[in-house]
Design an enzyme around this catalytic site. Structure first.
Site, PDB file in Angstrom:
ATOM      1  N   ASN A   9       0.877  -1.170   0.000  1.00  0.00           N
ATOM      2  CA  ASN A   9       0.000   0.000   0.000  1.00  0.00           C
ATOM      3  C   ASN A   9       0.915   1.221   0.000  1.00  0.00           C
ATOM      4  O   ASN A   9       1.454   1.585   1.038  1.00  0.00           O
ATOM      5  CB  ASN A   9      -0.900  -0.029   1.246  1.00  0.00           C
ATOM      6  CG  ASN A   9      -1.706   1.251   1.400  1.00  0.00           C
ATOM      7  OD1 ASN A   9      -1.775   2.058   0.474  1.00  0.00           O
ATOM      8  ND2 ASN A   9      -2.319   1.425   2.562  1.00  0.00           N
ATOM      9  N   TRP A  10       1.065   1.794  -1.171  1.00  0.00           N
ATOM     10  CA  TRP A  10       2.009   2.914  -1.284  1.00  0.00           C
ATOM     11  C   TRP A  10       1.490   4.173  -0.585  1.00  0.00           C
ATOM     12  O   TRP A  10       2.251   5.100  -0.365  1.00  0.00           O
ATOM     13  CB  TRP A  10       2.267   3.238  -2.760  1.00  0.00           C
ATOM     14  CG  TRP A  10       3.087   2.225  -3.499  1.00  0.00           C
ATOM     15  CD1 TRP A  10       3.594   1.037  -3.021  1.00  0.00           C
ATOM     16  CD2 TRP A  10       3.518   2.320  -4.869  1.00  0.00           C
ATOM     17  NE1 TRP A  10       4.299   0.398  -4.009  1.00  0.00           N
ATOM     18  CE2 TRP A  10       4.268   1.159  -5.160  1.00  0.00           C
ATOM     19  CE3 TRP A  10       3.329   3.257  -5.884  1.00  0.00           C
ATOM     20  CZ2 TRP A  10       4.837   0.923  -6.412  1.00  0.00           C
ATOM     21  CZ3 TRP A  10       3.883   3.034  -7.136  1.00  0.00           C
ATOM     22  CH2 TRP A  10       4.635   1.880  -7.397  1.00  0.00           C
ATOM     23  N   LYS A  11       0.194   4.209  -0.313  1.00  0.00           N
ATOM     24  CA  LYS A  11      -0.429   5.432   0.236  1.00  0.00           C
ATOM     25  C   LYS A  11      -0.124   6.608  -0.716  1.00  0.00           C
ATOM     26  O   LYS A  11       0.022   6.383  -1.918  1.00  0.00           O
ATOM     27  CB  LYS A  11       0.051   5.676   1.664  1.00  0.00           C
ATOM     28  CG  LYS A  11      -0.133   4.435   2.540  1.00  0.00           C
ATOM     29  CD  LYS A  11      -0.010   4.689   3.998  1.00  0.00           C
ATOM     30  CE  LYS A  11      -0.220   3.372   4.736  1.00  0.00           C
ATOM     31  NZ  LYS A  11      -0.287   3.527   6.181  1.00  0.00           N
ATOM     32  N   HIS A  94      -9.674   1.558   4.527  1.00  0.00           N
ATOM     33  CA  HIS A  94      -8.417   1.735   5.267  1.00  0.00           C
ATOM     34  C   HIS A  94      -8.662   2.711   6.420  1.00  0.00           C
ATOM     35  O   HIS A  94      -9.435   3.661   6.284  1.00  0.00           O
ATOM     36  CB  HIS A  94      -7.323   2.261   4.325  1.00  0.00           C
ATOM     37  CG  HIS A  94      -5.972   2.236   4.961  1.00  0.00           C
ATOM     38  ND1 HIS A  94      -5.568   3.208   5.857  1.00  0.00           N
ATOM     39  CD2 HIS A  94      -4.955   1.346   4.886  1.00  0.00           C
ATOM     40  CE1 HIS A  94      -4.352   2.898   6.290  1.00  0.00           C
ATOM     41  NE2 HIS A  94      -3.963   1.770   5.720  1.00  0.00           N
ATOM     42  N   GLU A  96      -7.064   5.100   7.506  1.00  0.00           N
ATOM     43  CA  GLU A  96      -6.805   6.516   7.197  1.00  0.00           C
ATOM     44  C   GLU A  96      -8.006   7.135   6.490  1.00  0.00           C
ATOM     45  O   GLU A  96      -8.293   8.317   6.668  1.00  0.00           O
ATOM     46  CB  GLU A  96      -5.514   6.642   6.371  1.00  0.00           C
ATOM     47  CG  GLU A  96      -4.287   6.387   7.247  1.00  0.00           C
ATOM     48  CD  GLU A  96      -3.088   5.802   6.535  1.00  0.00           C
ATOM     49  OE1 GLU A  96      -3.035   5.829   5.291  1.00  0.00           O
ATOM     50  OE2 GLU A  96      -2.190   5.287   7.241  1.00  0.00           O
ATOM     51  N   GLU A 165      -5.872  -4.522  10.443  1.00  0.00           N
ATOM     52  CA  GLU A 165      -4.824  -3.520  10.640  1.00  0.00           C
ATOM     53  C   GLU A 165      -5.111  -2.736  11.919  1.00  0.00           C
ATOM     54  O   GLU A 165      -5.902  -1.781  11.894  1.00  0.00           O
ATOM     55  CB  GLU A 165      -4.787  -2.548   9.456  1.00  0.00           C
ATOM     56  CG  GLU A 165      -4.443  -3.205   8.135  1.00  0.00           C
ATOM     57  CD  GLU A 165      -3.802  -2.208   7.173  1.00  0.00           C
ATOM     58  OE1 GLU A 165      -2.718  -2.500   6.681  1.00  0.00           O
ATOM     59  OE2 GLU A 165      -4.381  -1.135   6.948  1.00  0.00           O
ATOM     60  N   GLY A 171       2.125   2.490  10.658  1.00  0.00           N
ATOM     61  CA  GLY A 171       3.109   3.549  10.494  1.00  0.00           C
ATOM     62  C   GLY A 171       3.811   3.945  11.782  1.00  0.00           C
ATOM     63  O   GLY A 171       4.501   4.953  11.845  1.00  0.00           O
ATOM     64  N   SER A 209       2.914  -1.931  10.364  1.00  0.00           N
ATOM     65  CA  SER A 209       4.355  -2.021  10.633  1.00  0.00           C
ATOM     66  C   SER A 209       4.925  -3.412  10.376  1.00  0.00           C
ATOM     67  O   SER A 209       5.840  -3.848  11.061  1.00  0.00           O
ATOM     68  CB  SER A 209       4.679  -1.557  12.061  1.00  0.00           C
ATOM     69  OG  SER A 209       4.349  -0.186  12.223  1.00  0.00           O
ATOM     70  N   GLY A 230       2.626  -1.121   4.244  1.00  0.00           N
ATOM     71  CA  GLY A 230       2.737   0.299   3.910  1.00  0.00           C
ATOM     72  C   GLY A 230       4.185   0.687   3.681  1.00  0.00           C
ATOM     73  O   GLY A 230       4.758   0.453   2.620  1.00  0.00           O
ATOM     74  N   GLY A 231       4.795   1.268   4.708  1.00  0.00           N
ATOM     75  CA  GLY A 231       6.154   1.821   4.590  1.00  0.00           C
ATOM     76  C   GLY A 231       7.154   0.882   3.946  1.00  0.00           C
ATOM     77  O   GLY A 231       7.933   1.298   3.067  1.00  0.00           O
TER      78      GLY A 231
HETATM   79  P1  PGA Z   1       2.514   0.366   7.587  1.00  0.00           P
HETATM   80  O1  PGA Z   1       1.093   0.603   6.903  1.00  0.00           O
HETATM   81  O2  PGA Z   1       3.034  -0.935   7.080  1.00  0.00           O
HETATM   82  O3  PGA Z   1       3.337   1.545   7.140  1.00  0.00           O
HETATM   83  O4  PGA Z   1       2.276   0.348   9.068  1.00  0.00           O
HETATM   84  C1  PGA Z   1       0.201  -0.454   6.676  1.00  0.00           C
HETATM   85  C2  PGA Z   1      -1.086   0.088   6.087  1.00  0.00           C
HETATM   86  O5  PGA Z   1      -1.538   1.157   6.528  1.00  0.00           O
HETATM   87  O6  PGA Z   1      -1.675  -0.531   5.180  1.00  0.00           O
END
Ligand code: PGA
Length: 247
Positions: A9-11, A94, A96, A165, A171, A209, A230-231
């Site tokens: 997930n590049w966001k 998600h 966010e 999640e 994050g 994470s 994500g990251g």
């Molecule tokens: P993260 O994000 O791996 O950076 O914690 C995961 C996500 O929000 O899908």
């Protein structure tokens, strides 16, 4: 055994130049992969990444989808538009989007339905906040979130992907322990089992994470069928190590 799914997930990250370098490096490392791999990219880059994925096993995903089919919905992207670019997966709900865009359980369920109607697999995200975990509400919260998706998509439930999640792990560098994650995944699996005859067919991903160091122990849990990353999906070497851990 079903193949695991590792989805990046590049966001809201990337640029034409950065995407090209990242996707080329991931694709170069993929032939060794025994799992399914996807990247969920910002909408403006779908065409670029579709072209870069061509001929490889890397699949394309989006980070959101409109509940509406078409029309006067400025700024929205429909499932049909995503399908035009070969999108296989769309993240819905998600945290966010729930947090910053006020997305409700009902809206998330409708987005999952819109994706399925166009042959796109929704990756439906659920997860509790730190306050909810500390109040002992984790399972109530994720069950409520998943129930909305189940209710709206009963006949096609076998086609969805679920992602657990925990909001406090996203994050933050703070990962759920494999035992904490497995406990919630088992609860989600039990909830799916009450709604569909083959709950084991539905992939339940862990996200929050997940990285090269902790992926193997999380992915070894019986009800963790992959990861939403994500990251660590923004660095080819890290992403490839997670993919290797899922092999
Ligand atoms: P993260 O994000 O791996 O950076 O914690 C995961 C996500 O929000 O899908």
């Amino acid at each position: 055994m079903k193949k695991k799914l590792i989805a990046g997930n590049w966001k809201m990250n990337g640029s034409l130049a950065a995407n090209e370098a990242l996707v080329r490096a991931v694709v170069a490392g993929l032939p060794q992969a025994a799992c399914k791999v996807a990247v969920c990219v910002p909408a403006p880059y779908l065409a670029q990444v579709q072209a870069l994925c061509q001929g490889s096993a890397l699949e394309l995903g989006a980070q959101d989808v409109s509940r509406h089919e078409q029309g006067a919905f400025t700024g929205e992207v429909s499932a049909a538009m995503l399908a035009d670019f070969g999108v296989r997966y769309a993240i819905v709900g998600h945290s966010e989007r729930r947090q910053y865009h006020g997305e409700t359980d009902e809206l998330v369920a409708a987005k999952a339905q819109a994706a399925l109607a166009r042959g796109i697999t929704p990756i439906a995200c659920v997860g509790e906040t730190l306050a909810e975990r500390e109040a002992g509400q984790t399972e109530d919260v994720v069950r409520r979130q998943l129930a909305a998706v189940i209710d709206a998509n009963r006949s096609r439930l076998g086609e969805i992907v679920v992602a657990y999640e925990p909001v406090w792990a996203i994050g933050t560098g703070r990962t759920a322990t494999p035992e904490q994650a497995q406990q919630v995944h088992a609860a989600l699996r039990a909830q799916l089992a009450a709604a569909t005859p083959q709950p084991e067919r539905i992939a339940i991903l862990y996200g929050g994470s997940m990285n090269a160091a902790n992926a193997a122990s999380l992915l070894a849990q019986p009800d963790i069928d992959g990861g939403l990353i994500g990251g660590a999906s923004l660095k080819a070497a890290d992403f490839l190590q997670i993919i290797a851990a899922a092999g």
